[in-house]
Design a protein around this motif. Structure first.
Motif, PDB file in Angstrom:
ATOM      1  N   SER A  24      13.494  12.830   5.683  1.00 42.98           N
ATOM      2  CA  SER A  24      13.580  12.197   4.358  1.00 42.98           C
ATOM      3  C   SER A  24      12.214  11.616   4.005  1.00 42.98           C
ATOM      4  CB  SER A  24      14.635  11.084   4.352  1.00 42.98           C
ATOM      5  OG  SER A  24      14.342  10.123   5.336  1.00 42.98           O
ATOM      6  N   PHE A  25      11.835  11.728   2.732  1.00 42.94           N
ATOM      7  CA  PHE A  25      10.523  11.281   2.283  1.00 42.94           C
ATOM      8  C   PHE A  25      10.685  10.334   1.094  1.00 42.94           C
ATOM      9  CE2 PHE A  25       9.889  15.253   4.448  1.00 42.94           C
ATOM     10  CZ  PHE A  25       8.687  15.094   5.126  1.00 42.94           C
ATOM     11  N   ASN A  26       9.808   9.310   1.040  1.00 42.36           N
ATOM     12  CA  ASN A  26       9.863   8.416  -0.126  1.00 42.36           C
ATOM     13  C   ASN A  26       9.232   9.098  -1.337  1.00 42.36           C
ATOM     14  OD1 ASN A  26       7.010   8.028  -0.124  1.00 42.36           O
ATOM     15  ND2 ASN A  26       7.203   6.395   1.398  1.00 42.36           N
ATOM     16  N   LYS A  27       9.308   8.422  -2.467  1.00 42.46           N
ATOM     17  CA  LYS A  27       8.877   9.050  -3.731  1.00 42.46           C
ATOM     18  C   LYS A  27       7.398   9.432  -3.689  1.00 42.46           C
ATOM     19  CE  LYS A  27       9.444   8.489  -8.704  1.00 42.46           C
ATOM     20  NZ  LYS A  27       9.915   7.572  -9.792  1.00 42.46           N
ATOM     21  N   GLU A  28       6.569   8.565  -3.127  1.00 45.15           N
ATOM     22  CA  GLU A  28       5.132   8.845  -3.073  1.00 45.15           C
ATOM     23  C   GLU A  28       4.849  10.029  -2.144  1.00 45.15           C
ATOM     24  OE1 GLU A  28       0.917   6.443  -2.361  1.00 45.15           O
ATOM     25  OE2 GLU A  28       2.826   5.478  -1.915  1.00 45.15           O
ATOM     26  N   GLN A  29       5.536  10.074  -1.023  1.00 40.77           N
ATOM     27  CA  GLN A  29       5.319  11.160  -0.065  1.00 40.77           C
ATOM     28  C   GLN A  29       5.793  12.506  -0.601  1.00 40.77           C
ATOM     29  OE1 GLN A  29       7.463   9.522   3.211  1.00 40.77           O
ATOM     30  NE2 GLN A  29       5.746   8.299   3.978  1.00 40.77           N
ATOM     31  N   GLN A  30       6.735  12.463  -1.528  1.00 41.18           N
ATOM     32  CA  GLN A  30       7.251  13.714  -2.085  1.00 41.18           C
ATOM     33  C   GLN A  30       6.193  14.474  -2.880  1.00 41.18           C
ATOM     34  OE1 GLN A  30      10.800  12.456  -4.124  1.00 41.18           O
ATOM     35  NE2 GLN A  30      12.072  12.661  -2.294  1.00 41.18           N
ATOM     36  N   GLU A  31       5.149  13.753  -3.318  1.00 38.48           N
ATOM     37  CA  GLU A  31       4.048  14.433  -4.018  1.00 38.48           C
ATOM     38  C   GLU A  31       3.369  15.452  -3.093  1.00 38.48           C
ATOM     39  OE1 GLU A  31       1.308  11.661  -5.724  1.00 38.48           O
ATOM     40  OE2 GLU A  31       2.873  10.509  -6.727  1.00 38.48           O
ATOM     41  N   PHE A  32       3.322  15.122  -1.814  1.00 40.30           N
ATOM     42  CA  PHE A  32       2.716  16.044  -0.859  1.00 40.30           C
ATOM     43  C   PHE A  32       3.587  17.290  -0.694  1.00 40.30           C
ATOM     44  CE2 PHE A  32       1.131  11.863   0.923  1.00 40.30           C
ATOM     45  CZ  PHE A  32      -0.107  11.961   0.311  1.00 40.30           C
TER      46      PHE A  32
ATOM     47  N   VAL B  99       3.993  12.334   7.596  1.00 40.46           N
ATOM     48  CA  VAL B  99       2.908  13.141   7.033  1.00 40.46           C
ATOM     49  C   VAL B  99       2.460  14.216   8.034  1.00 40.46           C
ATOM     50  CG1 VAL B  99       0.559  13.105   6.093  1.00 40.46           C
ATOM     51  CG2 VAL B  99       2.162  11.287   5.505  1.00 40.46           C
ATOM     52  N   MET B 100       2.545  13.916   9.315  1.00 41.18           N
ATOM     53  CA  MET B 100       2.198  14.929  10.317  1.00 41.18           C
ATOM     54  C   MET B 100       3.143  16.132  10.216  1.00 41.18           C
ATOM     55  SD  MET B 100      -0.539  14.331  11.927  1.00 41.18           S
ATOM     56  CE  MET B 100      -0.339  15.697  13.067  1.00 41.18           C
ATOM     57  N   ASP B 101       4.408  15.883   9.892  1.00 46.61           N
ATOM     58  CA  ASP B 101       5.351  16.990   9.688  1.00 46.61           C
ATOM     59  C   ASP B 101       4.864  17.903   8.567  1.00 46.61           C
ATOM     60  OD1 ASP B 101       7.092  16.254  11.677  1.00 46.61           O
ATOM     61  OD2 ASP B 101       8.366  15.044  10.366  1.00 46.61           O
ATOM     62  N   VAL B 102       4.368  17.278   7.494  1.00 44.44           N
ATOM     63  CA  VAL B 102       3.861  18.058   6.357  1.00 44.44           C
ATOM     64  C   VAL B 102       2.592  18.808   6.751  1.00 44.44           C
ATOM     65  CG1 VAL B 102       3.092  17.970   3.950  1.00 44.44           C
ATOM     66  CG2 VAL B 102       4.874  16.400   4.733  1.00 44.44           C
ATOM     67  N   ILE B 103       1.715  18.146   7.497  1.00 47.77           N
ATOM     68  CA  ILE B 103       0.470  18.790   7.940  1.00 47.77           C
ATOM     69  C   ILE B 103       0.774  20.037   8.763  1.00 47.77           C
ATOM     70  CG2 ILE B 103      -1.486  18.558   9.534  1.00 47.77           C
ATOM     71  CD1 ILE B 103      -1.944  15.767   8.464  1.00 47.77           C
ATOM     72  N   TRP B 104       1.734  19.930   9.687  1.00 52.56           N
ATOM     73  CA  TRP B 104       2.081  21.090  10.510  1.00 52.56           C
ATOM     74  C   TRP B 104       2.678  22.208   9.656  1.00 52.56           C
ATOM     75  CZ3 TRP B 104      -0.446  21.527  14.615  1.00 52.56           C
ATOM     76  CH2 TRP B 104      -0.696  20.463  15.471  1.00 52.56           C
ATOM     77  N   SER B 105       3.423  21.826   8.622  1.00 53.82           N
ATOM     78  CA  SER B 105       4.011  22.845   7.742  1.00 53.82           C
ATOM     79  C   SER B 105       2.940  23.549   6.913  1.00 53.82           C
ATOM     80  CB  SER B 105       5.043  22.202   6.813  1.00 53.82           C
ATOM     81  OG  SER B 105       6.128  21.709   7.556  1.00 53.82           O
ATOM     82  N   VAL B 106       1.975  22.774   6.427  1.00 61.94           N
ATOM     83  CA  VAL B 106       0.864  23.360   5.665  1.00 61.94           C
ATOM     84  C   VAL B 106       0.063  24.293   6.575  1.00 61.94           C
ATOM     85  CG1 VAL B 106      -1.283  22.835   4.439  1.00 61.94           C
ATOM     86  CG2 VAL B 106       0.743  21.441   4.029  1.00 61.94           C
ATOM     87  N   ARG B 107      -0.087  23.867   7.831  1.00 61.92           N
ATOM     88  CA  ARG B 107      -0.763  24.720   8.814  1.00 61.92           C
ATOM     89  C   ARG B 107       0.024  26.018   9.004  1.00 61.92           C
ATOM     90  NH1 ARG B 107      -4.822  27.233  10.983  1.00 61.92           N
ATOM     91  NH2 ARG B 107      -4.859  27.350  13.243  1.00 61.92           N
ATOM     92  N   SER B 108       1.347  25.932   9.012  1.00 66.80           N
ATOM     93  CA  SER B 108       2.181  27.132   9.132  1.00 66.80           C
ATOM     94  C   SER B 108       1.940  28.078   7.963  1.00 66.80           C
ATOM     95  CB  SER B 108       3.665  26.745   9.193  1.00 66.80           C
ATOM     96  OG  SER B 108       3.992  26.193  10.450  1.00 66.80           O
ATOM     97  N   LEU B 109       1.800  27.526   6.770  1.00 67.21           N
ATOM     98  CA  LEU B 109       1.538  28.357   5.583  1.00 67.21           C
ATOM     99  C   LEU B 109       0.185  29.053   5.699  1.00 67.21           C
ATOM    100  CD1 LEU B 109       2.873  25.966   2.799  1.00 67.21           C
ATOM    101  CD2 LEU B 109       3.905  28.125   3.548  1.00 67.21           C
ATOM    102  N   GLU B 110      -0.805  28.320   6.230  1.00 67.41           N
ATOM    103  CA  GLU B 110      -2.128  28.930   6.412  1.00 67.41           C
ATOM    104  C   GLU B 110      -2.043  30.083   7.417  1.00 67.41           C
ATOM    105  OE1 GLU B 110      -5.970  29.716   8.165  1.00 67.41           O
ATOM    106  OE2 GLU B 110      -4.353  28.675   9.227  1.00 67.41           O
ATOM    107  N   ARG B 111      -1.238  29.895   8.439  1.00 66.79           N
ATOM    108  CA  ARG B 111      -1.068  30.954   9.441  1.00 66.79           C
ATOM    109  C   ARG B 111      -0.326  32.152   8.860  1.00 66.79           C
ATOM    110  NH1 ARG B 111       0.523  27.025  14.525  1.00 66.79           N
ATOM    111  NH2 ARG B 111      -1.584  26.704  15.313  1.00 66.79           N
ATOM    112  N   ILE B 112       0.616  31.889   7.978  1.00 65.14           N
ATOM    113  CA  ILE B 112       1.328  32.996   7.320  1.00 65.14           C
ATOM    114  C   ILE B 112       0.332  33.845   6.534  1.00 65.14           C
ATOM    115  CG2 ILE B 112       2.952  33.542   5.449  1.00 65.14           C
ATOM    116  CD1 ILE B 112       4.683  31.197   6.519  1.00 65.14           C
ATOM    117  N   GLY B 113      -0.607  33.180   5.861  1.00 64.09           N
ATOM    118  CA  GLY B 113      -1.660  33.915   5.157  1.00 64.09           C
ATOM    119  C   GLY B 113      -2.464  34.784   6.109  1.00 64.09           C
ATOM    120  N   ASP B 114      -2.780  34.235   7.278  1.00 65.32           N
ATOM    121  CA  ASP B 114      -3.522  35.002   8.295  1.00 65.32           C
ATOM    122  C   ASP B 114      -2.716  36.215   8.755  1.00 65.32           C
ATOM    123  OD1 ASP B 114      -5.570  33.158   8.173  1.00 65.32           O
ATOM    124  OD2 ASP B 114      -4.971  32.083   9.991  1.00 65.32           O
TER     125      ASP B 114
END
Length: 234
Positions: free
Chosen positions: A115-123, A188-203
């Motif tokens: 669960s994420f608060n309103k500000e974190q949902q922007e990420f 936020v680390m959960d989001v960072i790892w997910s963004v990293r997953s997206l970068e790997r999908i591109g690779d």
């Protein structure tokens, strides 16, 4: 679309290769749906959909094993040469990357269980925007594979640069946020790892585009600059 397979091989061999190629496209469609569902689960905070992504991962794994076994049988039984062998090798490598894209989609889906608060949902919005670009890359590379279209494959290859830049920008933003609010670090680390997953999908999509070029042109373009590929291979 029928592949232009060598004439010297048997008609049954053609049928076998075509069946395997179709199975790869089915696997790709399943992985594409996994990624779509994972992104939707995050943006809609849909935990049920996220669990569905996690539960269906075994189907992708099963297809990888089945296609890999079929390729092994073809190599043992038919002893393919030239472009036929390149096709089988390209398929074996492609299904490995597709399976790993499925694993990355699974990691992304797990974010929806938090669960994420309103500000974190922007990420999460930034992550979704990047995710949609990765999804387009996956769709386009599967389409290029279906048609063995080198030009389309090369477009996917170049699109990875855009995804890499977006990954760097979002990561910087997230690191700044964590420094300002240390309590947010776990989420936020959960989001960072997910963004990293997206970068790997591109690779992974870029890898598949290289296998297409390898099959059609007979050139291994791994670790080759895009300008060299464009000038010397296409």
């Amino acid at each position: 679309m029928e592949l232009n397979l060598n004439k010297h091989i048997s008609g049954q061999f053609n049928v076998e290769l075509e069946q395997i190629r179709n199975d790869v496209l089915k696997m790709g469609g399943l992985v594409e749906q996994q990624l779509t569902n994972a992104l939707n689960a995050v943006t809609e905070a849909d935990q049920e959909l996220a669990r569905h992504v996690l539960e269906t991962d075994f189907q992708v794994n099963k297809m990888e094993v089945q296609i890999d076994e079929a390729c092994t049988r073809i190599i043992a039984k038919r002893q393919p040469a030239a472009s036929d062998l390149r096709l089988v090798l390209a398929i074996i490598k492609t299904i490995t990357d597709l399976e790993r894209i499925g694993d990355e989609a699974e990691r992304i889906a797990k974010v929806a269980l938090e669960s994420f608060n309103k500000e974190q949902q922007e990420f999460l919005v930034s992550m979704d925007n990047m995710g949609r670009k990765a999804l387009v890359m996956l769709h386009d590379v599967l389409d290029a594979f279906a048609r063995m279209d080198v030009e389309s494959a090369f477009k996917v290859h170049t699109a990875d640069k855009v995804l890499d830049k977006e990954y760097e920008a979002i990561t910087r933003q997230l690191m700044t946020y964590m420094m300002e609010d240390p309590r947010s670090i776990p989420k936020v680390m959960d989001v960072i790892w997910s963004v990293r997953s997206l970068e790997r999908i591109g690779d992974r999509c870029q890898n598949i585009s290289e296998y297409i070029i390898y099959f059609v042109k007979g050139k291994d373009v791994r670790h080759t600059s895009q300008s060299d590929i464009k000038d010397n291979v296409l």
